[in-house]
Design a protein around this motif. Structure first.
Motif, mmCIF file in Angstrom:
data_model
loop_
_atom_site.group_PDB
_atom_site.id
_atom_site.type_symbol
_atom_site.label_atom_id
_atom_site.label_comp_id
_atom_site.label_asym_id
_atom_site.label_seq_id
_atom_site.Cartn_x
_atom_site.Cartn_y
_atom_site.Cartn_z
ATOM 1 N N PRO A 27 0.933 -1.095 -0.016
ATOM 2 C CA PRO A 27 -0.143 0.059 -0.024
ATOM 3 C C PRO A 27 0.811 1.454 -0.061
ATOM 4 C CG PRO A 27 0.028 -1.151 2.280
ATOM 5 C CD PRO A 27 0.722 -1.993 1.353
ATOM 6 N N ASP A 28 0.273 2.369 -0.516
ATOM 7 C CA ASP A 28 0.884 3.668 -0.331
ATOM 8 C C ASP A 28 0.910 4.161 1.136
ATOM 9 O OD1 ASP A 28 -1.356 4.825 0.412
ATOM 10 O OD2 ASP A 28 -1.941 5.422 -1.599
ATOM 11 N N ASN A 30 -0.481 6.381 3.011
ATOM 12 C CA ASN A 30 -1.767 6.852 3.739
ATOM 13 C C ASN A 30 -2.498 5.584 3.822
ATOM 14 O OD1 ASN A 30 -1.228 9.473 3.714
ATOM 15 N ND2 ASN A 30 -2.221 9.813 1.684
ATOM 16 N N GLU A 31 -2.427 4.403 3.048
ATOM 17 C CA GLU A 31 -3.335 3.178 3.239
ATOM 18 C C GLU A 31 -2.672 2.351 4.175
ATOM 19 O OE1 GLU A 31 -4.594 2.543 -1.473
ATOM 20 O OE2 GLU A 31 -2.663 1.954 -0.848
ATOM 21 N N GLU A 35 -4.033 0.978 7.760
ATOM 22 C CA GLU A 35 -4.084 -0.616 7.675
ATOM 23 C C GLU A 35 -3.531 -1.172 9.187
ATOM 24 O OE1 GLU A 35 -1.637 -3.930 5.436
ATOM 25 O OE2 GLU A 35 -2.833 -2.818 3.870
#
Length: 185
Positions: A27-28, A30-31, A35
């Motif tokens: 994920p980037d 932010n994700e 998470e």
């Protein structure tokens, strides 16, 4: 700093190494932040608080010595509870034990499981010495006689700092143990 510039220490830590599916990507930032499971975020935050909050306390009289003892006992209670909560996050299906680690990578014995170079993994690192755990993403960068090397690809900076402190603490304990062995010979 590159991953190879961090000090590596030989030490067993419990790991969860879950390979990502072919259609799954790291994920980037932010994700990734969203998470991170709550127990991992809490453990990291508490480890950072521990390392900074008690240092300024001056221990120059009997009252502060008693206060220091009380605070250490409360900290031990919290760390014991936190260690239990974190142990519940250790999924036996993905369980391995590190042979060495640093703030940039970790190595573990794959127990004859199949891993491939450049394969991405979801990684959980359990650090009982610090009552902490780290959730991150890594990539397989080397395989040598069943020893897998993972380089961290997505990790919070405060977790990298925790790994730096942990390697220093473990190295210090290892050096003291070696000195004691030499002294007893």
């Amino acid at each position: 700093m590159t991953n190879n510039q961090y000090f590596i220490v030989e030490h067993p830590l419990s790991l969860n190494v879950e390979t990502l599916k072919n259609d799954e990507k790291i994920p980037d930032e932010n994700e990734f932040e969203v998470e991170i499971p709550a127990p991992f975020r809490m453990a990291s935050d508490l480890a950072n608080i521990d390392s900074h909050s008690l240092q300024p306390l001056k221990l120059n009289n009997e009252t502060t010595q008693v206060l220091w003892g009380y605070l250490q006992a409360q900290n031990l209670k919290i760390n014991t509870l936190l260690s239990y909560v974190l142990s519940q996050q250790d999924d036996k299906q993905f369980h391995y034990v590190s042979t060495a680690f640093s703030a940039g990578k970790c190595l573990f014995d794959a127990k004859n499981q199949c891993f491939e170079i450049a394969q991405n993994v979801r990684l959980k690192i359990f650090i009982p010495e610090e009552s902490a755990a780290i959730y991150c993403y890594a990539q397989v960068t080397n395989i040598d006689n069943n020893i897998i090397e993972l380089n961290y690809q997505m990790i919070r900076e405060e977790d990298r700092e925790l790994l730096i402190r942990t390697t220093l603490h473990i190295q210090s304990k290892q050096l003291k143990a070696r000195a004691q062995q030499r002294a007893s010979i």
